[in-house]
Design a protein around this motif. Structure first.
Motif, PDB file in Angstrom:
ATOM      1  N   SER A 158       0.817  -1.209   0.000  1.00 11.93           N
ATOM      2  CA  SER A 158       0.000   0.000   0.000  1.00 11.93           C
ATOM      3  C   SER A 158       0.853   1.263   0.000  1.00 11.93           C
TER       4      SER A 158
ATOM      5  N   ASN B  72      -3.337  -0.770  -2.627  1.00 13.26           N
ATOM      6  CA  ASN B  72      -4.488  -1.519  -2.134  1.00 13.26           C
ATOM      7  C   ASN B  72      -5.047  -2.523  -3.129  1.00 13.26           C
TER       8      ASN B  72
ATOM      9  N   GLN C 153      -6.828  -0.101   5.943  1.00 17.33           N
ATOM     10  CA  GLN C 153      -5.582  -0.474   6.618  1.00 17.33           C
ATOM     11  C   GLN C 153      -4.674   0.744   6.778  1.00 17.33           C
ATOM     12  N   ASN C 154      -3.932   0.762   7.874  1.00 15.55           N
ATOM     13  CA  ASN C 154      -2.948   1.821   8.099  1.00 15.55           C
ATOM     14  C   ASN C 154      -1.542   1.395   7.710  1.00 15.55           C
ATOM     15  N   SER C 155      -1.207   0.121   7.915  1.00 11.68           N
ATOM     16  CA  SER C 155       0.176  -0.304   7.694  1.00 11.68           C
ATOM     17  C   SER C 155       0.240  -1.673   7.043  1.00 11.68           C
TER      18      SER C 155
ATOM     19  N   GLU D 210      -5.770  -5.298  11.403  1.00 11.67           N
ATOM     20  CA  GLU D 210      -4.939  -4.469  12.264  1.00 11.67           C
ATOM     21  C   GLU D 210      -5.654  -4.208  13.593  1.00 11.67           C
TER      22      GLU D 210
ATOM     23  N   GLY E  56      -3.814   0.880  16.592  1.00 11.37           N
ATOM     24  CA  GLY E  56      -3.844   2.210  16.002  1.00 11.37           C
ATOM     25  C   GLY E  56      -4.839   2.378  14.883  1.00 11.37           C
ATOM     26  N   ASN E  57      -5.701   1.378  14.639  1.00 13.87           N
ATOM     27  CA  ASN E  57      -6.620   1.463  13.512  1.00 13.87           C
ATOM     28  C   ASN E  57      -8.015   1.845  14.003  1.00 13.87           C
ATOM     29  N   SER E  58      -8.552   2.917  13.479  1.00 11.07           N
ATOM     30  CA  SER E  58      -9.895   3.375  13.852  1.00 11.07           C
ATOM     31  C   SER E  58     -10.846   3.332  12.668  1.00 11.07           C
ATOM     32  N   GLN E  59     -10.637   2.354  11.772  1.00 11.99           N
ATOM     33  CA  GLN E  59     -11.467   2.226  10.579  1.00 11.99           C
ATOM     34  C   GLN E  59     -12.060   0.829  10.479  1.00 11.99           C
TER      35      GLN E  59
ATOM     36  N   GLN F 207     -12.278  -2.387   8.427  1.00 14.56           N
ATOM     37  CA  GLN F 207     -11.324  -3.012   7.508  1.00 14.56           C
ATOM     38  C   GLN F 207     -12.054  -4.063   6.673  1.00 14.56           C
TER      39      GLN F 207
ATOM     40  N   ASP G  43     -14.816  -0.598  13.767  1.00 11.57           N
ATOM     41  CA  ASP G  43     -13.422  -0.290  14.077  1.00 11.57           C
ATOM     42  C   ASP G  43     -13.071  -0.659  15.512  1.00 11.57           C
TER      43      ASP G  43
END
Length: 223
Positions: A10, A40, A65-67, A85, A94-97, A99, A189
């Motif tokens: 990504s 992605n 995804q963040n990472s 994540e 650390g993920n607030s989404q 997925q 999330d």
């Protein structure tokens, strides 16, 4: 995941050709994987390098995804995993989404008839049941699904609850082109820690039973 596992990247929007292998009139050159890597999105092509009589093309898409989360593929295309994540509300997460992702596979079968065993499983959240969902379809027919198996435990993970929806196991594939589809969502999330879902494919019943020994988080069909 081992050295043969590959993750969806990504960090770049450029298409990357990781090998110089080319598709020839018989499918793919042995021991070669042609990878088209985009933000992605990713495609993996696995040749008939172990004499299995099939080629597999996987196309992956994901978001949220963040990472390093999302799809992984290994074992010559026979194992596909979605890594969730950790949520921001859990320690070190650390993920607030939400997925989610899709994995679309094309199987090219060269034999007159080929059995395909499959097992679904993973580690889901343990707070509530039916959060997170992965659905498996073969040739357009839903054959299995998995979700979380809640126990009221926050920021924890445990073996997923798996349901098989077909009486025909293994799937018997005729010569030609077949499709496999995985659709995953975390639904929200919240409360994801150490969560992943996985599909394992195999050609023989003996190989399918080995899943029990090496992957205790998998649930095999009862047949």
């Amino acid at each position: 995941l081992g050295p043969q596992s590959t993750a969806v990247g990504s960090t770049s929007e450029e298409t990357i050709h990781d090998t110089s292998s080319q598709i020839n009139q018989n499918g793919l050159q042995n021991s070669e994987v042609l990878r088209h890597k985009m933000r992605n999105r990713e495609q993996h092509v696995f040749g008939d390098q172990d004499g299995s009589g099939i080629n597999i093309v996987w196309k992956f898409e994901q978001k949220g995804q963040n990472s390093d989360g999302g799809w992984r593929v290994s074992n010559n295309g026979m194992i596909v995993k979605f890594m969730v994540e950790d949520s921001a509300g859990c320690s070190k997460g650390g993920n607030s989404q939400e997925q989610k992702g899709t994995a679309n596979g094309i199987l090219m079968v060269f034999e007159r008839e080929m059995p395909l065993y499959f097992a679904l499983g993973g580690m889901g959240e343990m707070l509530d049941t039916s959060y997170e969902s992965i659905v498996l379809s073969i040739d357009g027919k839903v054959v299995a699904s998995a979700t979380s198996n809640g126990r009221g435990l926050a920021c924890s993970s445990g073996p997923a609850r798996v349901t098989y929806l077909t009486e025909t196991i293994p799937a018997v594939l005729s010569a030609g082109v077949h499709t496999i589809n995985l659709t995953f969502t975390s639904f929200d999330d919240y409360d994801h820690r150490g969560v992943f879902y996985e599909l394992q494919l195999s050609r023989t019943k003996a190989a399918a039973r080995e899943i029990d020994l090496h992957s205790p988080y998998m649930t095999l069909p009862s047949s």
